[in-house]
Design a protein around this motif. Structure first.
Motif, PDB file in Angstrom:
ATOM      1  N   VAL A 141      12.447   3.252 -14.215  1.00  0.00           N
ATOM      2  CA  VAL A 141      12.907   2.167 -13.150  1.00  0.00           C
ATOM      3  C   VAL A 141      13.128   3.067 -11.864  1.00  0.00           C
ATOM      4  CG1 VAL A 141      14.817   0.732 -12.864  1.00  0.00           C
ATOM      5  CG2 VAL A 141      14.313   1.163 -15.213  1.00  0.00           C
ATOM      6  N   PHE A 142      12.840   2.196 -10.809  1.00  0.00           N
ATOM      7  CA  PHE A 142      12.781   2.979  -9.506  1.00  0.00           C
ATOM      8  C   PHE A 142      13.986   2.139  -8.691  1.00  0.00           C
ATOM      9  CE2 PHE A 142      12.289   2.920  -4.962  1.00  0.00           C
ATOM     10  CZ  PHE A 142      11.863   4.104  -4.586  1.00  0.00           C
ATOM     11  N   LEU A 143      14.860   3.405  -8.289  1.00  0.00           N
ATOM     12  CA  LEU A 143      16.027   3.071  -7.515  1.00  0.00           C
ATOM     13  C   LEU A 143      16.056   3.928  -6.396  1.00  0.00           C
ATOM     14  CD1 LEU A 143      18.606   0.873  -7.863  1.00  0.00           C
ATOM     15  CD2 LEU A 143      19.745   2.784  -8.710  1.00  0.00           C
ATOM     16  N   ASP A 144      16.110   3.239  -5.096  1.00  0.00           N
ATOM     17  CA  ASP A 144      15.934   3.880  -4.055  1.00  0.00           C
ATOM     18  C   ASP A 144      17.049   5.430  -3.920  1.00  0.00           C
ATOM     19  OD1 ASP A 144      18.240   2.770  -3.493  1.00  0.00           O
ATOM     20  OD2 ASP A 144      17.721   1.945  -1.413  1.00  0.00           O
ATOM     21  N   THR A 145      18.143   5.232  -4.409  1.00  0.00           N
ATOM     22  CA  THR A 145      19.087   6.187  -4.198  1.00  0.00           C
ATOM     23  C   THR A 145      18.837   7.305  -5.507  1.00  0.00           C
ATOM     24  OG1 THR A 145      20.602   5.032  -5.704  1.00  0.00           O
ATOM     25  CG2 THR A 145      21.063   4.775  -3.596  1.00  0.00           C
TER      26      THR A 145
ATOM     27  N   PRO B 171       8.652  11.245   2.613  1.00  0.00           N
ATOM     28  CA  PRO B 171       8.738  10.031   3.521  1.00  0.00           C
ATOM     29  C   PRO B 171       9.268   9.017   2.801  1.00  0.00           C
ATOM     30  CG  PRO B 171       6.505  10.687   2.949  1.00  0.00           C
ATOM     31  CD  PRO B 171       7.316  11.647   2.399  1.00  0.00           C
ATOM     32  N   PHE B 172      10.528   8.435   3.041  1.00  0.00           N
ATOM     33  CA  PHE B 172      11.349   7.288   2.351  1.00  0.00           C
ATOM     34  C   PHE B 172      10.513   6.293   2.103  1.00  0.00           C
ATOM     35  CE2 PHE B 172      14.181   4.081   1.678  1.00  0.00           C
ATOM     36  CZ  PHE B 172      15.295   4.698   0.673  1.00  0.00           C
ATOM     37  N   GLN B 173      10.083   5.509   3.463  1.00  0.00           N
ATOM     38  CA  GLN B 173       9.401   4.310   3.168  1.00  0.00           C
ATOM     39  C   GLN B 173       7.771   4.387   2.467  1.00  0.00           C
ATOM     40  OE1 GLN B 173      12.319   2.166   3.953  1.00  0.00           O
ATOM     41  NE2 GLN B 173      10.406   1.279   3.363  1.00  0.00           N
ATOM     42  N   ASP B 174       7.307   5.519   2.688  1.00  0.00           N
ATOM     43  CA  ASP B 174       5.952   5.655   2.151  1.00  0.00           C
ATOM     44  C   ASP B 174       6.230   5.806   0.651  1.00  0.00           C
ATOM     45  OD1 ASP B 174       4.704   5.448   4.408  1.00  0.00           O
ATOM     46  OD2 ASP B 174       4.007   7.811   4.476  1.00  0.00           O
ATOM     47  N   VAL B 175       7.052   6.376  -0.038  1.00  0.00           N
ATOM     48  CA  VAL B 175       7.320   6.624  -1.317  1.00  0.00           C
ATOM     49  C   VAL B 175       7.840   5.305  -1.784  1.00  0.00           C
ATOM     50  CG1 VAL B 175       8.652   7.750  -2.947  1.00  0.00           C
ATOM     51  CG2 VAL B 175       7.771   9.042  -1.264  1.00  0.00           C
ATOM     52  N   LEU B 176       8.654   4.688  -1.170  1.00  0.00           N
ATOM     53  CA  LEU B 176       9.116   3.256  -1.616  1.00  0.00           C
ATOM     54  C   LEU B 176       7.961   2.145  -2.005  1.00  0.00           C
ATOM     55  CD1 LEU B 176      12.360   1.686  -0.699  1.00  0.00           C
ATOM     56  CD2 LEU B 176      10.479   0.400  -0.761  1.00  0.00           C
ATOM     57  N   TRP B 177       7.108   2.244  -1.118  1.00  0.00           N
ATOM     58  CA  TRP B 177       6.092   1.160  -0.985  1.00  0.00           C
ATOM     59  C   TRP B 177       5.136   1.504  -2.004  1.00  0.00           C
ATOM     60  CZ3 TRP B 177       8.993  -2.136   0.817  1.00  0.00           C
ATOM     61  CH2 TRP B 177       9.049  -2.353   2.003  1.00  0.00           C
ATOM     62  N   HIS B 178       4.833   2.925  -2.220  1.00  0.00           N
ATOM     63  CA  HIS B 178       3.938   3.318  -3.246  1.00  0.00           C
ATOM     64  C   HIS B 178       4.582   3.004  -4.611  1.00  0.00           C
ATOM     65  CE1 HIS B 178       0.802   6.427  -4.854  1.00  0.00           C
ATOM     66  NE2 HIS B 178       1.923   6.484  -5.765  1.00  0.00           N
TER      67      HIS B 178
ATOM     68  N   ILE C  29      -4.409  -1.108  -1.893  1.00  0.00           N
ATOM     69  CA  ILE C  29      -3.260  -1.322  -0.896  1.00  0.00           C
ATOM     70  C   ILE C  29      -2.123  -0.956  -1.074  1.00  0.00           C
ATOM     71  CG2 ILE C  29      -2.225  -3.437   0.352  1.00  0.00           C
ATOM     72  CD1 ILE C  29      -5.031  -4.941   0.199  1.00  0.00           C
ATOM     73  N   GLY C  30      -1.443  -0.192  -0.238  1.00  0.00           N
ATOM     74  CA  GLY C  30      -0.072   0.379  -0.403  1.00  0.00           C
ATOM     75  C   GLY C  30      -0.051   1.547  -1.158  1.00  0.00           C
ATOM     76  N   ILE C  31      -1.016   2.080  -1.541  1.00  0.00           N
ATOM     77  CA  ILE C  31      -1.048   3.336  -2.095  1.00  0.00           C
ATOM     78  C   ILE C  31      -1.093   4.526  -1.214  1.00  0.00           C
ATOM     79  CG2 ILE C  31      -2.252   5.189  -3.800  1.00  0.00           C
ATOM     80  CD1 ILE C  31      -3.557   2.937  -5.199  1.00  0.00           C
ATOM     81  N   ARG C  32      -0.109   5.608  -1.341  1.00  0.00           N
ATOM     82  CA  ARG C  32      -0.002   6.588  -0.246  1.00  0.00           C
ATOM     83  C   ARG C  32      -1.335   7.224  -0.089  1.00  0.00           C
ATOM     84  NH1 ARG C  32       4.486  10.969  -1.566  1.00  0.00           N
ATOM     85  NH2 ARG C  32       4.156  11.233   0.658  1.00  0.00           N
ATOM     86  N   GLU C  33      -1.650   7.853   1.121  1.00  0.00           N
ATOM     87  CA  GLU C  33      -2.897   8.371   1.632  1.00  0.00           C
ATOM     88  C   GLU C  33      -2.793   9.667   0.768  1.00  0.00           C
ATOM     89  OE1 GLU C  33      -4.917  10.132   5.438  1.00  0.00           O
ATOM     90  OE2 GLU C  33      -3.198   9.169   5.731  1.00  0.00           O
TER      91      GLU C  33
END
Length: 386
Positions: A162-166, A174-181, A349-353
C-alpha cells in the motif's frame, strides 16, 4: 486442453465447487478467456489428462476425512502451486494431508461468499494476475488522515503493498516523481472522497492520472457528501455517520472489511482492463505497419509476424517492470520451449527516468529478454532486429 488450467480437489462441496468455478469464469472473462476453451478446470478423476505445458494451479479443500490425497500428492510432487483451503485455521493440521501441512493455507471468509479472494490467488498462481498487490490511497490529510492510516495498515496486513504519501517516500527523494511512479505501478486507487477532495490540485491530479493509466478507482464516499460526477463510473462504497468513529476516521470494523473485499474484486478487473488495453494498442500498432498478430499461446505470449516474415513472441505486462518481471518472462519462455528471445511490452508513461535507465541497463547486460515500450511499438517493430 487450455492455456490455463486449474484443479479443485479435496472435500469441496458441489456448491463450493460451482461457486468457485463461476467466480473464476467471471474473472477470466475480463481477459477475453472462457472455461472450456482457453481455461480448463479439473477434478481428481480427470486430473491425469491435464496439459503439463499449460500454466496450472490447484486448490485442496480440507475436511474431517481428507479425500483426493493421491491426486493432490501427484500435483505436489511436480512442484506446481497447490493451495490448502480450510474453514478454520485451528483445524488446519487435521484437515489436510501430511505433505500439505508445511504449505501456507487459505481460510475461507464468511463475508466473501463468492470466494473472490481465493479465485484471485489462483489467478496470481498462473500469472493472469501479477503477484504484486499494489494499492494507492488518495486522500486529503485535513479530512481523512485517520482513515487513510487505517486503510494502509489493514490492507498491508492482508498482503497488499500500500502506498501512502506520509509513509512511502524517503527523505531526499523527489516527492512528486516518486508518487507518480508508484501510482503507475498500482492496481487500484482507493479514493477517500471527502467534501473538499477536489479542492486540492494534487488529489485532482491523482484521480486524473489514474484514469489516464486506466487504473480502476474504489471510491469511499463520506457521509452526507455528494460525490463529484467525475468519478461516477468508479466502484463505490458509501459511508454513513455511524461508520466513522470520528469525522476523519477510523472506519468501523464491519465497513473496513467490506472495503478490503471490494479492493480484491476491483483489482482483478483493473489488471484485466489494463492488460487488454496494452494488448489492443500493441495490435493496432502491429497492424498499422503491415505486421500481424498470429495468435496467443501459453502464458499469454503473443506471436507477432513482422513485415519480413520473422516471428517474435511478445509478453504484455501491467505496471512497472522489474528484474523479477524479466526473470519471470525468461522462465516462461524457457518452460514453453520458445527459441526466440521473448519481448517484454510495457506502458512507460509515468515511469521515473531513473527506473527507465535501470530497465535499459538490465536489457543491455542480461539480454535474455528484450524490452519494448508501448509508446514506441510501431516504429520499433517496423525495423526490429532479433
Amino acid at each position: 486442453m487450455g492455456i490455463y488450467e486449474f484443479a479443485i480437489l479435496g472435500n469441496a462441496s458441489p456448491e463450493q465447487r460451482q461457486c468457485l468455478t463461476n467466480t473464476l469464469g467471471g474473472m477470466i472473462s475480463e481477459f477475453g478467456l472462457a472455461i472450456g476453451f482457453e481455461v480448463e478446470i479439473y477434478d481428481a478423476e480427470n486430473l491425469a489428462g491435464r496439459n503439463r505445458a499449460s500454466a496450472f494451479a490447484a486448490v485442496y479443500f480440507g475436511g474431517a476425512a481428507p479425500t483426493d490425497s493421491e491426486a493432490a500428492s501427484s500435483v505436489f510432487s511436480e512442484s506446481v502451486p497447490i493451495i490448502p483451503v480450510v474453514e478454520n485455521l485451528d483445524q488446519f493440521s487435521t484437515s489436510v494431508p501430511d505433505f500439505l501441512r508445511a504449505t501456507n493455507g487459505f481460510c475461507l471468509k464468511k463475508e466473501d461468499s463468492e470466494m473472490e479472494e481465493l479465485a484471485t490467488i489462483m489467478l496470481e498462481c498462473v500469472g493472469l494476475l501479477r503477484r504484486q498487490r499494489r494499492v494507492f490511497v488518495s486522500y486529503r490529510r485535513t479530512e481523512s488522515r485517520e482513515a487513510a492510516l487505517q486503510m494502509h495498515d489493514l490492507l498491508t496486513s492482508r498482503g497488499f503493498d500500500v502506498f501512502l504519501d506520509t509513509h512511502d517516500i524517503r527523505p531526499g527523494d523527489p516527492f512528486q516523481d516518486v508518487l507518480w511512479h508508484r501510482l503507475c505501478d498500482s492496481d487500484v486507487l482507493v479514493m477517500l472522497d471527502t467534501p473538499t477532495y477536489f479542492e486540492s490540485r494534487w488529489t485532482r491530479e491523482e484521480i486524473g492520472r489514474a484514469r489516464a493509466k486506466e487504473i480502476h478507482v474504489l471510491r469511499v464516499v463520506w457521509p452526507d457528501h455528494e460525490p463529484n460526477k467525475m468519478t461516477d463510473l468508479a466502484e463505490t462504497v458509501y459511508l454513513k455517520k455511524e461508520d466513522l468513529e470520528k469525522d476523519s476516521g477510523p472506519v468501523v470494523t464491519e465497513k473496513i472489511d467490506e472495503i478490503a473485499l471490494k479492493v480484491e474484486s476491483v483489482r482483478s478487473r483493473s489488471i484485466a482492463a489494463r492488460y487488454m488495453s496494452i494488448t489492443g494498442r500493441l495490435r493496432a500498432d502491429v497492424e498499422r505497419i503491415g505486421a500481424s498478430f498470429e495468435g496467443i499461446g501459453a502464458h499469454r505470449a503473443i506471436a507477432i509476424k513482422l513485415i519480413d516474415d520473422r516471428t517474435i513472441l511478445a509478453y504484455p505486462v501491467v505496471g512497472v517492470p522489474t528484474a523479477e518481471t524479466l526473470h519471470d518472462i525468461a522462465n516462461k519462455a524457457r518452460v514453453a520451449d520458445q527459441r526466440e528471445v521473448p519481448v517484454l511490452v510495457y506502458d512507460d508513461i509515468g515511469i521515473r527516468e531513473t527506473w527507465s535507465e535501470h530497465l535499459q541497463w538490465l536489457e543491455d547486460n542480461i539480454q535474455a529478454v528484450r524490452g519494448l515500450k508501448i509508446t514506441q511499438a510501431g516504429w520499433m517493430l517496423a525495423a526490429w532486429e532479433i
